[in-house]
Design a protein around this motif. Structure first.
Motif, short mmCIF file in Angstrom:
data_model
loop_
_atom_site.label_atom_id
_atom_site.label_comp_id
_atom_site.label_asym_id
_atom_site.label_seq_id
_atom_site.Cartn_x
_atom_site.Cartn_y
_atom_site.Cartn_z
N ASP A 22 -4.36 -2.33 12.68
CA ASP A 22 -4.40 -1.56 11.44
C ASP A 22 -4.55 -0.12 11.90
O ASP A 22 -5.66 0.31 12.20
N ASP B 178 0.84 -1.20 0.00
CA ASP B 178 0.00 0.00 0.00
C ASP B 178 0.87 1.25 0.00
O ASP B 178 1.90 1.30 0.69
N TYR C 247 -15.68 -8.49 0.69
CA TYR C 247 -14.52 -8.22 -0.13
C TYR C 247 -13.98 -9.60 -0.54
O TYR C 247 -13.05 -10.11 0.08
N ILE D 81 -4.44 2.97 10.69
CA ILE D 81 -5.41 3.81 9.97
C ILE D 81 -6.02 2.95 8.86
O ILE D 81 -5.37 2.66 7.87
N ASP D 82 -7.27 2.54 9.06
CA ASP D 82 -7.96 1.76 8.02
C ASP D 82 -8.79 2.72 7.16
O ASP D 82 -9.49 3.58 7.68
N GLY D 83 -8.67 2.55 5.83
CA GLY D 83 -9.42 3.42 4.92
C GLY D 83 -8.62 4.65 4.55
O GLY D 83 -9.15 5.66 4.12
N GLU E 213 -7.59 -7.12 10.15
CA GLU E 213 -8.84 -6.63 9.57
C GLU E 213 -9.93 -7.70 9.68
O GLU E 213 -10.97 -7.47 10.29
N LEU F 58 -8.27 -7.95 2.03
CA LEU F 58 -8.22 -7.63 3.47
C LEU F 58 -7.33 -8.62 4.22
O LEU F 58 -7.27 -9.80 3.88
N ARG F 59 -6.59 -8.09 5.23
CA ARG F 59 -5.62 -8.89 5.95
C ARG F 59 -6.28 -9.61 7.13
O ARG F 59 -7.09 -9.02 7.87
N SER G 92 -6.96 5.52 2.13
CA SER G 92 -7.06 6.11 0.78
C SER G 92 -8.16 7.18 0.76
O SER G 92 -8.19 8.05 -0.10
N SER H 258 -13.97 2.45 3.18
CA SER H 258 -13.20 2.26 4.42
C SER H 258 -13.88 1.09 5.12
O SER H 258 -15.07 1.19 5.45
P1 AHG Z 1 -6.14 0.24 4.63
O1 AHG Z 1 -6.50 1.68 4.39
O2 AHG Z 1 -5.92 -0.09 6.09
O3 AHG Z 1 -5.01 -0.21 3.76
O4 AHG Z 1 -7.43 -0.64 4.27
C1 AHG Z 1 -8.09 -0.38 3.09
C2 AHG Z 1 -9.07 -1.47 2.81
C3 AHG Z 1 -10.36 -1.36 3.59
O5 AHG Z 1 -10.41 -0.24 4.43
C4 AHG Z 1 -11.43 -1.23 2.53
O6 AHG Z 1 -12.52 -2.06 2.81
C5 AHG Z 1 -10.74 -1.67 1.27
O7 AHG Z 1 -9.36 -1.40 1.45
C6 AHG Z 1 -11.26 -0.91 0.08
O8 AHG Z 1 -10.59 -1.46 -1.03
P2 AHG Z 1 -11.05 -1.00 -2.51
O9 AHG Z 1 -10.65 0.45 -2.61
O10 AHG Z 1 -10.29 -1.92 -3.42
O11 AHG Z 1 -12.55 -1.20 -2.59
#
Ligand code: AHG
Ligand code: MN
Ligand code: MN
Ligand code: MN
Length: 337
Positions: A119, A70, A265, A121-123, A281, A276-277, A125, A248
């Motif tokens: 984890d 990531d 997922y 910070i999850d989400g 997660e 997902l780990r 992105s 997220s």
């Molecule tokens: P993280 O930000 O901890 O790396 O986790 C991201 C995960 C999870 O939060 C979410 O359900 C999934 O990535 C979303 O993935 P997509 O953008 O592929 O849908």
């Protein structure tokens, strides 16, 4: 008479954990209570940092990638450092697994009896768009006689003694299980306390909401495509399911826990083991959902908590949510296409 509307008997997380400790394990050492207090400090600090992130230019990429490939956000790195320091400072954590750390962290000088997986910070992105993110955590008690090694964390989810998440949204919500159901707390930033707001939370048995990234549908199995297509048709009540996907996991799972429905997922031809780990997660969310009366299964319909991870960043496909919704899904996962 009690003044209308003013709550003068607040149940803080600390008081709740102490009550739980007396109820569930009268001869408990109080170590888990101390650990949960260190965890709540980490959540308060991360919540504070995220709230101010745009003001102090903490959004955006850190310019490095982590062990799972990531792109790390600045807040991924900051959240990870806050978490590591809080666990090291707790005195009763011996081992820590973090999404943002390639290898297991051993606190050499600690005499702690717990291993924590997280984890931070999850989400992430979604962070720069101001969408809710969260911290996911799970706690294992060290195996008897263990001085602390990888064997203490490569264990099935059924051995977790505590798990949950804190979602940093309009307010910060901590959803926690220590094995006797799920209780939810909301952070009162003026008091600096997590207050009990969802005692003994149970997930609705069914709810016509599905949560999945349809952008992956080209890669899904026929069974998954057939299942999702079946939800889009008008149901017995004449209405199709609603689609809700935030991206997220913490936010999608929080909505699923409170409203009901199903989140998935799944593994697909692009991500053969899903995204997902398992340790930080899938296991914590699966334990929470089961404790709230829901279910969590993998791509073959097997119970997530029974998985035995072979390495700390192992991934799995996952479906979780209302028992009635997961039961409806199962035939699509097991039937030979
Ligand atoms: P993280 O930000 O901890 O790396 O986790 C991201 C995960 C999870 O939060 C979410 O359900 C999934 O990535 C979303 O993935 P997509 O953008 O592929 O849908
Ligand atoms: Mn990540
Ligand atoms: Mn995550
Ligand atoms: Mn993360």
């Amino acid at each position: 008479a009690e003044q209308k509307g003013i709550q003068t008997d607040l149940v803080t997380l600390t008081r709740f954990i102490l009550d739980e400790q007396k109820k569930s394990a009268p001869n408990a050492t109080g170590e888990l209570t101390l650990l949960l207090n260190s965890l709540q400090f980490a959540f308060k600090f991360i919540a504070h940092t995220i709230r101010r992130s745009e003001l102090v230019n903490l959004i955006g990429l850190a310019g490095v990638t982590n062990a799972t490939g990531d792109d790390q956000k600045k807040l991924d790195v900051i959240g990870d450092e806050i978490f590591i320091n809080a666990m090291k400072g707790s005195g009763n954590v011996k081992l820590l697994v973090s999404e943002e750390q390639e290898d297991l962290i051993v606190f050499e000088s600690s005499k702690g009896n717990y291993a924590v997986v997280c984890d931070p910070i999850d989400g992430s992105s979604n962070l720069d768009a101001g969408v809710s993110v969260g911290t996911i955590f799970g706690v294992y008690k060290l195996l008897p006689g263990s001085a602390g090694s990888i064997k203490d964390v490569l264990r099935s989810g059924t051995e977790m003694v505590a798990a949950g998440y804190t979602m940093y949204g309009a307010s910060s919500h901590l959803m926690l299980t220590t094995g006797n159901g799920v209780n939810g707390f909301t952070l009162d930033t003026d008091l600096g306390e997590f207050i009990l707001t969802y005692p003994s939370l149970k997930i609705p048995h069914t709810r016509a909401i599905y949560s999945i990234n349809e952008g992956n549908s080209h890669y899904w199995t026929d069974g998954v495509n057939e299942y999702i297509a079946s939800l889009k048709k008008p149901q017995a009540n004449g209405k199709p399911y609603s689609a809700r996907y935030i991206g997220s996991m913490v936010a999608d799972v929080h909505r699923t826990l409170l409203y009901g429905g199903i989140f998935g997922y799944p593994a697909d031809s692009k991500s053969k083991s899903g995204k997902l780990r398992v340790l930080y997660e899938c296991f914590p969310m699966a334990l929470l959902l089961e404790q709230a009366g829901g279910e969590a299964v993998n791509d073959k319909g097997e119970r997530i908590l029974n998985l035995e991870p072979k390495q700390v960043h192992e991934r799995s496909g996952i479906w979780l949510g209302s028992k009635g919704e997961v039961e409806r899904l199962l035939p699509y996962l097991t039937k030979k296409i």
